[in-house]
Design a protein around this motif. Structure first.
Motif, short mmCIF file in Angstrom:
data_model
loop_
_atom_site.label_atom_id
_atom_site.label_comp_id
_atom_site.label_asym_id
_atom_site.label_seq_id
_atom_site.Cartn_x
_atom_site.Cartn_y
_atom_site.Cartn_z
N UNK A 96 0.71 -0.91 -0.19
CA UNK A 96 0.29 -0.17 0.04
C UNK A 96 0.68 1.23 -0.09
N UNK A 97 1.95 1.17 1.08
CA UNK A 97 2.93 2.32 0.71
C UNK A 97 3.39 3.09 -0.82
N UNK A 98 4.31 1.40 -1.52
CA UNK A 98 4.31 1.53 -2.98
C UNK A 98 3.49 2.36 -3.74
N UNK A 99 2.14 2.25 -3.79
CA UNK A 99 1.11 1.81 -4.60
C UNK A 99 0.25 2.78 -4.02
N UNK A 100 0.31 3.50 -2.93
CA UNK A 100 -0.78 4.53 -2.41
C UNK A 100 -1.58 5.59 -3.56
N UNK A 101 -0.54 6.12 -4.28
CA UNK A 101 -1.15 6.66 -5.33
C UNK A 101 -1.54 6.09 -6.11
N UNK A 102 -1.72 5.09 -6.81
CA UNK A 102 -2.73 4.61 -7.52
C UNK A 102 -3.63 4.14 -7.37
N UNK A 103 -4.00 3.52 -5.49
CA UNK A 103 -4.92 2.58 -5.37
C UNK A 103 -5.32 4.28 -5.29
N UNK A 104 -5.11 4.73 -4.89
CA UNK A 104 -5.71 5.84 -4.44
C UNK A 104 -6.57 6.61 -6.01
N UNK A 105 -5.84 7.01 -6.51
CA UNK A 105 -6.68 7.83 -7.83
C UNK A 105 -7.63 6.85 -8.56
N UNK A 106 -7.36 5.41 -8.49
CA UNK A 106 -7.92 4.29 -8.97
C UNK A 106 -9.57 4.36 -7.84
N UNK A 107 -9.68 4.53 -7.10
CA UNK A 107 -10.72 4.72 -6.56
C UNK A 107 -11.35 5.75 -6.63
N UNK A 108 -10.89 7.04 -6.34
CA UNK A 108 -11.29 8.49 -6.58
C UNK A 108 -11.75 8.91 -7.74
#
Length: 178
Positions: A96-108
């Motif tokens: 999650x730390x490594x991919x935080x931006x990607x995870x957040x953007x896909x959901x937002x």
């Protein structure tokens, strides 16, 4: 520990730790497969059983499945989280730390379209921040191709559209503090 049980706890733990966001099938599979925990068949079987049991919910946005933990899933995780080995928990949190931006953007930021009663297509473009919807644009377009094009460009242009609309609509508000 039964393999499927472990995969289910991994998935529940991931969905619980992602906060208010969802995870896509690709994100879940990428984490589990890249670390060699299991194969795609077991991931799909685990997801299917947890959906049937009401532990997770799934929504489909433009042919991509998004998963979210339910209250029942949170309750199950509360009882079984201690059976998930600490090194796996650490792997998840590191991912999650490594991919935080990607995870957040896909959901937002996402867009979808669907046919409507007027023989046209309704496009819905959304920007979310946690549980709050910052913007939800919904409009009709005449063709499926145009709907797809708008959805495809929404992620890249959403910030610009949001800022433009806010500036346009807030004109004359600069000096007005009433």
């Amino acid at each position: 520990m039964d393999g499927l049980f472990l995969y289910k706890i991994i998935i529940l733990y991931m969905l619980d730790r992602i906060d208010e966001y969802t995870l896509t099938n690709t994100q879940l599979a990428s984490f589990i497969l890249d670390r060699g925990y299991t194969n795609m068949f077991n991931i799909h079987e685990s997801l299917s059983e947890m959906i049937d049991s009401g532990f997770i919910s799934v929504s489909t946005i433009r042919d991509t499945q998004h998963y979210k933990i339910t209250n029942l899933g949170e309750e199950a995780l509360f009882y079984f989280e201690n059976r998930l080995p600490d090194p796996i928990k650490k792997d998840i949190l590191d991912y999650f730390k490594e991919e935080k931006i990607n995870l957040k953007n896909e959901s937002e930021i996402y867009a979808d379209y669907y046919p409507n009663d007027n023989q046209e297509y309704t496009v819905e473009c959304i920007i979310k921040e946690r549980k709050d919807t910052l913007m939800n644009l919904k409009f009709n377009v005449p063709t499926k191709g145009l709907a797809i094009s708008i959805c495809d460009s929404w992620r890249a242009k959403s910030t610009e559209v949001y800022e433009y609309l806010m500036n346009l609509l807030a004109v004359n508000q600069e000096g007005d503090h009433s």
